[in-house]
Design an enzyme around this catalytic site. Structure first.
Site, PDB file in Angstrom:
ATOM      1  N   LYS A  63       0.808  -1.220   0.000  1.00 30.12           N
ATOM      2  CA  LYS A  63       0.000   0.000   0.000  1.00 30.12           C
ATOM      3  C   LYS A  63       0.840   1.268   0.000  1.00 30.12           C
ATOM      4  O   LYS A  63       0.521   2.254   0.656  1.00 30.12           O
ATOM      5  CB  LYS A  63      -0.989   0.006   1.184  1.00 30.12           C
ATOM      6  CG  LYS A  63      -1.902  -1.200   1.221  1.00 30.12           C
ATOM      7  CD  LYS A  63      -2.631  -1.463  -0.104  1.00 30.12           C
ATOM      8  CE  LYS A  63      -3.653  -0.391  -0.420  1.00 30.12           C
ATOM      9  NZ  LYS A  63      -4.352  -0.648  -1.723  1.00 30.12           N
ATOM     10  N   HIS A 124       6.701  -7.319  -2.588  1.00 25.29           N
ATOM     11  CA  HIS A 124       6.634  -6.617  -1.306  1.00 25.29           C
ATOM     12  C   HIS A 124       7.726  -7.131  -0.360  1.00 25.29           C
ATOM     13  O   HIS A 124       7.754  -6.751   0.821  1.00 25.29           O
ATOM     14  CB  HIS A 124       5.273  -6.820  -0.639  1.00 25.29           C
ATOM     15  CG  HIS A 124       4.133  -6.108  -1.317  1.00 25.29           C
ATOM     16  ND1 HIS A 124       4.259  -4.841  -1.848  1.00 25.29           N
ATOM     17  CD2 HIS A 124       2.841  -6.478  -1.544  1.00 25.29           C
ATOM     18  CE1 HIS A 124       3.099  -4.474  -2.371  1.00 25.29           C
ATOM     19  NE2 HIS A 124       2.229  -5.439  -2.192  1.00 25.29           N
ATOM     20  N   SER A 154      -3.606   3.152   5.066  1.00 20.76           N
ATOM     21  CA  SER A 154      -3.983   2.467   3.831  1.00 20.76           C
ATOM     22  C   SER A 154      -3.935   0.949   4.001  1.00 20.76           C
ATOM     23  O   SER A 154      -4.816   0.223   3.533  1.00 20.76           O
ATOM     24  CB  SER A 154      -3.050   2.901   2.696  1.00 20.76           C
ATOM     25  OG  SER A 154      -3.489   2.373   1.464  1.00 20.76           O
TER      26      SER A 154
END
Length: 311
Positions: A63, A124, A154
């Site tokens: 995010k 990620h 987020s």
């Protein structure tokens, strides 16, 4: 129908077929970093991945502007051709390296196997868990970092709507999980610091989400130069327009509307929610903000990264 459109249908259909077995998967530590169980169970094959030297890695903490950057890069590679960049959903055009899900959903490695280099690969993973082949082959990498408070907000909303992530629990507790690095993909602090420290040695283009919001054209130009590409001013302006938050949110190939409702409950929170800088002010109480700031200073005292919580 093109093969890519068939890929799109098969990807969406695979997720629909797997929906009954989708659950909030637990996290399992891999070298101290909590990862979703399907990723942890397939770690050896992820770690062994050998990219082509021409492959590009887009790395972020979850995010932090991942999809936005993927879309910018795809448009740069296709000279701003919006139709070409609607050939398939984002995770098919730019596979998620480490993701593994229940059958028949293809893994990131499955999708990459079917693609010819140069490929744009999303991850990620914190720096220390990126397969070493990326650095051995001197692949280019773009890292996007977002200020901790907005990133936390987020990620919280994402974990509420994404039914594969661990149960987020109440906001008050989630703040502490974030501070302790107990969320999927681990500590935000370790993540942003890991790539920052290695950015020059590994030729990583380190971008800030806030800079991209403040002056998107300037940052798109930086990405273009880093990729050794050249597009006209007109194309640059088109890319900036096509990757505005409003246009991305309305783009069915980028807004994750192809993920069915039982998996991504966009009625709880849209995948693309606000995309603002400073939205944390609407979530943190003054006491929470003060507590977070004190902890932030301790965790970041060894390194100075120029984050901004407002623009």
């Amino acid at each position: 129908m093109s093969g890519e459109n068939e890929e799109q249908l098969s990807y969406s259909d695979a997720i629909k077929k797997a929906s009954p077995s989708i659950t909030r998967f637990p996290v399992i530590p891999v070298r101290g970093v909590p990862l979703m169980s399907y990723i942890a169970q397939n770690w050896d094959s992820i770690w062994a991945f050998r990219p082509d030297p021409s492959d590009l890695l887009i790395a972020t903490y979850p995010k932090a502007g991942t999809t936005w950057t993927q879309e910018i890069v795809d448009l740069l590679y296709h000279n701003g051709d919006a139709e070409a960049c609607r050939r398939a959903p984002t995770p098919v055009r730019s596979p998620f390296l480490e993701i593994f899900s229940p059958a028949p959903i293809p893994s990131g490695l499955d999708l990459l196997e079917k693609m010819d280099p140069p490929r744009v690969i999303k991850t990620h993973l914190p720096f220390q868990l990126v397969p070493p082949g990326f650095w051995e082959n001197k692949c280019k990498a773009i890292y996007v970092a977002r200020n901790a408070k907005d990133n936390l907000v987020s990620y919280y909303h994402f974990d509420c709507m994404n039914q594969t992530q661990p149960e987020p629990g109440p906001w008050e507790g989630y703040i502490h999980k974030f501070m302790r690095g107990e969320l999927s993909w681990g500590s935000w602090y370790d993540h942003v610091k890991g790539y920052w420290v290695e950015r020059e040695k590994r030729n990583i283009l380190y971008l800030f989400y806030e800079d991209m919001k403040e002056n998107p054209r300037r940052e798109v130009e930086r990405i273009m130069r880093y990729l050794d590409l050249s597009v006209s001013d007109e194309v640059l302006s088109r890319i900036v327009q096509l990757t505005s938050f409003k246009n991305m949110k309305e783009n069915p190939m980028a807004n994750y509307s192809f993920i069915p409702e039982p998996v991504f409950c966009q009625s709880i929170s849209p995948f693309m929610r606000k995309g603002e800088v400073g939205d944390w002010n609407n979530h943190f109480t003054p006491e929470q903000s003060e507590m977070f700031d004190e902890d932030y200073e301790k965790q970041m005292k060894d390194i100075k990264i120029p984050f901004r919580c407002q623009i």
